[in-house]
Design a protein around this motif. Sequence first.
Motif, PDB file in Angstrom:
ATOM      1  N   PRO A 296      42.353  42.442  39.043  1.00  0.00           N
ATOM      2  CA  PRO A 296      42.503  41.339  40.002  1.00  0.00           C
ATOM      3  C   PRO A 296      41.901  40.023  39.526  1.00  0.00           C
ATOM      4  O   PRO A 296      42.175  38.978  40.121  1.00  0.00           O
ATOM      5  N   ASN A 299      44.137  37.029  38.836  1.00  0.00           N
ATOM      6  CA  ASN A 299      44.540  36.175  39.952  1.00  0.00           C
ATOM      7  C   ASN A 299      43.381  35.247  40.321  1.00  0.00           C
ATOM      8  O   ASN A 299      42.358  35.709  40.831  1.00  0.00           O
ATOM      9  N   GLU A 301      42.899  33.489  42.728  1.00  0.00           N
ATOM     10  CA  GLU A 301      42.620  33.434  44.165  1.00  0.00           C
ATOM     11  C   GLU A 301      42.144  34.763  44.743  1.00  0.00           C
ATOM     12  O   GLU A 301      41.903  34.858  45.948  1.00  0.00           O
ATOM     13  N   SER A 302      42.002  35.793  43.921  1.00  0.00           N
ATOM     14  CA  SER A 302      41.622  37.107  44.450  1.00  0.00           C
ATOM     15  C   SER A 302      40.171  37.113  44.933  1.00  0.00           C
ATOM     16  O   SER A 302      39.337  36.322  44.481  1.00  0.00           O
ATOM     17  N   LYS A 303      39.873  38.041  45.832  1.00  0.00           N
ATOM     18  CA  LYS A 303      38.500  38.151  46.335  1.00  0.00           C
ATOM     19  C   LYS A 303      37.547  38.579  45.221  1.00  0.00           C
ATOM     20  O   LYS A 303      36.369  38.204  45.218  1.00  0.00           O
ATOM     21  N   GLN A 304      38.068  39.356  44.257  1.00  0.00           N
ATOM     22  CA  GLN A 304      37.231  39.790  43.138  1.00  0.00           C
ATOM     23  C   GLN A 304      36.877  38.605  42.234  1.00  0.00           C
ATOM     24  O   GLN A 304      35.753  38.515  41.736  1.00  0.00           O
ATOM     25  N   THR A 305      37.837  37.704  42.028  1.00  0.00           N
ATOM     26  CA  THR A 305      37.558  36.493  41.256  1.00  0.00           C
ATOM     27  C   THR A 305      36.460  35.679  41.929  1.00  0.00           C
ATOM     28  O   THR A 305      35.509  35.224  41.279  1.00  0.00           O
ATOM     29  N   LYS A 306      36.586  35.510  43.222  1.00  0.00           N
ATOM     30  CA  LYS A 306      35.592  34.734  43.966  1.00  0.00           C
ATOM     31  C   LYS A 306      34.218  35.400  43.915  1.00  0.00           C
ATOM     32  O   LYS A 306      33.186  34.722  43.835  1.00  0.00           O
ATOM     33  N   GLU A 307      34.205  36.732  43.930  1.00  0.00           N
ATOM     34  CA  GLU A 307      32.939  37.466  43.850  1.00  0.00           C
ATOM     35  C   GLU A 307      32.257  37.233  42.503  1.00  0.00           C
ATOM     36  O   GLU A 307      31.045  36.974  42.439  1.00  0.00           O
ATOM     37  N   GLN A 310      30.992  33.690  42.321  1.00  0.00           N
ATOM     38  CA  GLN A 310      29.863  33.499  43.239  1.00  0.00           C
ATOM     39  C   GLN A 310      28.574  34.068  42.660  1.00  0.00           C
ATOM     40  O   GLN A 310      27.481  33.543  42.903  1.00  0.00           O
TER      41      GLN A 310
END
Length: 324
Positions: A296, A299, A301-307, A310
Amino acid sequence: MKQLLLLLLSICLFACQTKKQEFPADTKSIVGIPEISGKVSLIVLGNVQDAGSPQIGCTKKCCENLFKNPDRNRKITSLGIYDQENNKTFLFEASPDIITQTKYLKNYAQTVGELPDGIFLTHAHIGHYSGLMFLGKEAMNASDVPVYVMPKFKLFIETNGPWDQLVNNKNIALKALNHKDTLEITSNLKIIPFKVPHRDEYSETVGYTIIGPEKSVLFIPDIDKWEKWEESIIEKVKQVDYAFLDATFFDAEEINNRDISEIPHPFVIESMSLFSDLKVSEKKKIHFIHFNHTNPLLNPESKQTKEVLQKGYKIARLGNTIQL
């Protein structure tokens, strides 16, 4: 009639002229061709695992739309180096996407030659060396392109077809590397190969330390597990300014139809756990790279990218540049 032919010829010649700043569409990314600053720069030319994205035979949701609408920014893992002061370029990995990656590197550096001044390979798995085939007489028919490999890898290329044709036809010139020996390739660049544990069916597997005039980079696109390595990845990260590290799989969920023992890699969640006690200044050195088509992190924009972002880490993307 003669005048008409001359007119048509002049039109064709004019049409074939190459404008310096116009790049083929497939060598552009969303971020375009970055500007150069500093003596030596590194540019990310790809971040995907060997088989690309979408992957052949994939029926998963992560591939469905990509078969219909390919993402031209999804190139197989490769790094480019440009030494502006010495006007030389180098490629790390000869991926199946070498056609557009060499053009991207040429356009970035604005060099005259189409090919880099040397290619460094990590190991003999398809995404890391099979691009060499495009240097043969069926394609570019290149002349004595320096290709840097470890001894076992060198012997494999010299004694197995079709790769031995590249040597016999002098399309490539193999240059032997040795574990932890420093190679000075320009007055501004030093390269140190080092062995890492991986599936070494046909060659050694190495990572590289790339040392510029001011900063250094660790490049380990493939390794089995960090704990299998005799060295500490934490200490290695502390010794450099940037680290491009194996992030093939985010976690075990994405490969539920495969035996992970057959394809061992450090999961991103394992790496983040291992690096969790590092200072923020150390974490931001780490650029995850070499993503399986199921990962992921491909992508943005995926939540894993954001994690991952962060938590202070970085994700390698096509066109990213750093100064060395």
